[in-house]
Design a protein around this motif. Structure first.
Motif, PDB file in Angstrom:
ATOM      1  N   ARG A  63       6.986  15.643  40.959  1.00  0.00           N
ATOM      2  CA  ARG A  63       5.533  15.669  41.145  1.00  0.00           C
ATOM      3  C   ARG A  63       5.194  16.595  42.304  1.00  0.00           C
ATOM      4  N   ALA A  64       4.441  17.689  42.001  1.00  0.00           N
ATOM      5  CA  ALA A  64       4.015  18.635  43.040  1.00  0.00           C
ATOM      6  C   ALA A  64       2.828  19.439  42.513  1.00  0.00           C
ATOM      7  N   GLY A  65       2.239  20.251  43.387  1.00  0.00           N
ATOM      8  CA  GLY A  65       1.118  21.081  42.987  1.00  0.00           C
ATOM      9  C   GLY A  65       1.562  22.225  42.088  1.00  0.00           C
ATOM     10  N   HIS A  66       2.359  23.135  42.619  1.00  0.00           N
ATOM     11  CA  HIS A  66       2.879  24.287  41.878  1.00  0.00           C
ATOM     12  C   HIS A  66       4.377  24.051  41.690  1.00  0.00           C
ATOM     13  N   VAL A  67       4.806  23.956  40.439  1.00  0.00           N
ATOM     14  CA  VAL A  67       6.202  23.657  40.122  1.00  0.00           C
ATOM     15  C   VAL A  67       6.781  24.817  39.315  1.00  0.00           C
ATOM     16  N   ILE A  68       7.906  25.340  39.771  1.00  0.00           N
ATOM     17  CA  ILE A  68       8.631  26.395  39.060  1.00  0.00           C
ATOM     18  C   ILE A  68       9.999  25.826  38.701  1.00  0.00           C
ATOM     19  N   ILE A  69      10.330  25.818  37.405  1.00  0.00           N
ATOM     20  CA  ILE A  69      11.596  25.232  36.959  1.00  0.00           C
ATOM     21  C   ILE A  69      12.391  26.274  36.192  1.00  0.00           C
ATOM     22  N   ASN A  70      13.666  26.418  36.581  1.00  0.00           N
ATOM     23  CA  ASN A  70      14.610  27.237  35.829  1.00  0.00           C
ATOM     24  C   ASN A  70      15.918  26.460  35.638  1.00  0.00           C
ATOM     25  N   GLY A  71      15.922  25.205  36.012  1.00  0.00           N
ATOM     26  CA  GLY A  71      17.089  24.341  35.882  1.00  0.00           C
ATOM     27  C   GLY A  71      16.789  23.188  34.943  1.00  0.00           C
ATOM     28  N   GLN A  72      17.439  22.046  35.194  1.00  0.00           N
ATOM     29  CA  GLN A  72      17.320  20.896  34.305  1.00  0.00           C
ATOM     30  C   GLN A  72      16.607  19.744  35.007  1.00  0.00           C
ATOM     31  N   VAL A  73      15.635  19.150  34.306  1.00  0.00           N
ATOM     32  CA  VAL A  73      14.944  17.959  34.796  1.00  0.00           C
ATOM     33  C   VAL A  73      15.047  16.889  33.720  1.00  0.00           C
ATOM     34  N   LEU A  74      15.572  15.738  34.106  1.00  0.00           N
ATOM     35  CA  LEU A  74      15.678  14.588  33.215  1.00  0.00           C
ATOM     36  C   LEU A  74      14.705  13.535  33.731  1.00  0.00           C
ATOM     37  N   GLY A  75      13.462  13.634  33.278  1.00  0.00           N
ATOM     38  CA  GLY A  75      12.409  12.742  33.727  1.00  0.00           C
ATOM     39  C   GLY A  75      11.073  13.435  33.596  1.00  0.00           C
ATOM     40  N   PRO A  76       9.985  12.717  33.847  1.00  0.00           N
ATOM     41  CA  PRO A  76       8.654  13.306  33.700  1.00  0.00           C
ATOM     42  C   PRO A  76       8.346  14.317  34.805  1.00  0.00           C
ATOM     43  N   VAL A  77       7.530  15.308  34.463  1.00  0.00           N
ATOM     44  CA  VAL A  77       7.125  16.352  35.409  1.00  0.00           C
ATOM     45  C   VAL A  77       5.608  16.351  35.503  1.00  0.00           C
ATOM     46  N   TRP A  78       5.084  16.340  36.739  1.00  0.00           N
ATOM     47  CA  TRP A  78       3.643  16.420  36.998  1.00  0.00           C
ATOM     48  C   TRP A  78       3.395  17.648  37.863  1.00  0.00           C
ATOM     49  N   ALA A  79       2.593  18.579  37.367  1.00  0.00           N
ATOM     50  CA  ALA A  79       2.180  19.745  38.144  1.00  0.00           C
ATOM     51  C   ALA A  79       0.657  19.705  38.236  1.00  0.00           C
ATOM     52  N   THR A  80       0.133  19.374  39.398  1.00  0.00           N
ATOM     53  CA  THR A  80      -1.309  19.203  39.537  1.00  0.00           C
ATOM     54  C   THR A  80      -2.056  20.532  39.564  1.00  0.00           C
ATOM     55  N   LEU A  82      -0.123  24.266  38.798  1.00  0.00           N
ATOM     56  CA  LEU A  82       0.505  25.200  37.865  1.00  0.00           C
ATOM     57  C   LEU A  82       1.957  24.804  37.638  1.00  0.00           C
ATOM     58  N   LEU A  83       2.373  24.833  36.385  1.00  0.00           N
ATOM     59  CA  LEU A  83       3.771  24.619  36.015  1.00  0.00           C
ATOM     60  C   LEU A  83       4.283  25.902  35.392  1.00  0.00           C
ATOM     61  N   GLU A  84       5.338  26.470  35.995  1.00  0.00           N
ATOM     62  CA  GLU A  84       5.980  27.673  35.466  1.00  0.00           C
ATOM     63  C   GLU A  84       7.365  27.285  34.967  1.00  0.00           C
ATOM     64  N   LEU A  85       7.613  27.526  33.691  1.00  0.00           N
ATOM     65  CA  LEU A  85       8.915  27.233  33.111  1.00  0.00           C
ATOM     66  C   LEU A  85       9.628  28.555  32.844  1.00  0.00           C
ATOM     67  N   GLN A  86      10.680  28.800  33.585  1.00  0.00           N
ATOM     68  CA  GLN A  86      11.470  30.016  33.461  1.00  0.00           C
ATOM     69  C   GLN A  86      12.389  29.897  32.238  1.00  0.00           C
ATOM     70  N   PRO A  87      13.052  30.984  31.818  1.00  0.00           N
ATOM     71  CA  PRO A  87      13.819  30.980  30.563  1.00  0.00           C
ATOM     72  C   PRO A  87      14.911  29.910  30.440  1.00  0.00           C
ATOM     73  N   LYS A  88      15.521  29.486  31.545  1.00  0.00           N
ATOM     74  CA  LYS A  88      16.605  28.507  31.452  1.00  0.00           C
ATOM     75  C   LYS A  88      16.152  27.087  31.785  1.00  0.00           C
ATOM     76  N   ALA A  89      14.855  26.857  31.814  1.00  0.00           N
ATOM     77  CA  ALA A  89      14.317  25.518  32.100  1.00  0.00           C
ATOM     78  C   ALA A  89      14.616  24.577  30.938  1.00  0.00           C
ATOM     79  N   ARG A  90      15.075  23.372  31.279  1.00  0.00           N
ATOM     80  CA  ARG A  90      15.349  22.322  30.302  1.00  0.00           C
ATOM     81  C   ARG A  90      14.746  21.036  30.835  1.00  0.00           C
ATOM     82  N   ILE A  91      13.728  20.532  30.140  1.00  0.00           N
ATOM     83  CA  ILE A  91      13.063  19.299  30.569  1.00  0.00           C
ATOM     84  C   ILE A  91      13.198  18.264  29.473  1.00  0.00           C
ATOM     85  N   THR A  92      13.671  17.068  29.857  1.00  0.00           N
ATOM     86  CA  THR A  92      13.715  15.928  28.958  1.00  0.00           C
ATOM     87  C   THR A  92      12.783  14.889  29.563  1.00  0.00           C
TER      88      THR A  92
END
Length: 132
Positions: A63-80, A82-92
């Motif tokens: 949970r954050a304001g501006h979130v940039i992900i290029n790795g793995q997240v196993l859980g919910p994501v909250w971007a209040t 902007l959420l930037e998902l880079q090519p290797k982002a994996r969200i479950t």
């Protein structure tokens, strides 16, 4: 300049080879290259930047304001903001966002849940350009 908000500086780093078990609360900016098992939250009501790199894995809520992900997240994501998902982002997990930028190759196994300020407001969706 030109209406862009200034990003908070990244003041903290969780480096490769570092594993944290427990919740993490941060202010300003945080870059994660290591492993976190627990919730990862920015201080509420304060501008924040979170970068989860290609080498990182987070098992828990993000949970954050501006979130940039290029790795793995196993859980919910909250971007209040902007959420930037880079090519290797994996969200479950479910993803809640105000604005979303998703590059080709990023994957989400969960629901996309836009944050809307008003009944008629629509979230901003931006397709990332394919680099040639």
């Amino acid at each position: 300049m030109f209406g862009k908000k200034k990003q908070p500086p990244i003041k903290s780093l969780i480096a490769i080879g570092t594993e944290i078990r427990g919740d993490v609360l941060f202010t300003d900016g945080l870059r994660v290259d290591g492993q976190i098992t627990g919730n990862l939250h920015a201080q509420p009501e304060v501008p924040s930047l979170l970068v989860i790199s290609e080498a990182a894995t987070v098992r828990g809520e993000v949970r954050a304001g501006h979130v940039i992900i290029n790795g793995q997240v196993l859980g919910p994501v909250w971007a209040t903001e902007l959420l930037e998902l880079q090519p290797k982002a994996r969200i479950t997990g479910d993803v809640t966002y105000r604005a979303l930028e998703m590059h080709q190759g990023a994957t989400i196994s969960g629901q996309l849940l836009p944050l809307a300020e008003g009944v008629n407001d629509k979230p901003t969706l931006k397709l990332a350009a394919i680099a040639s």
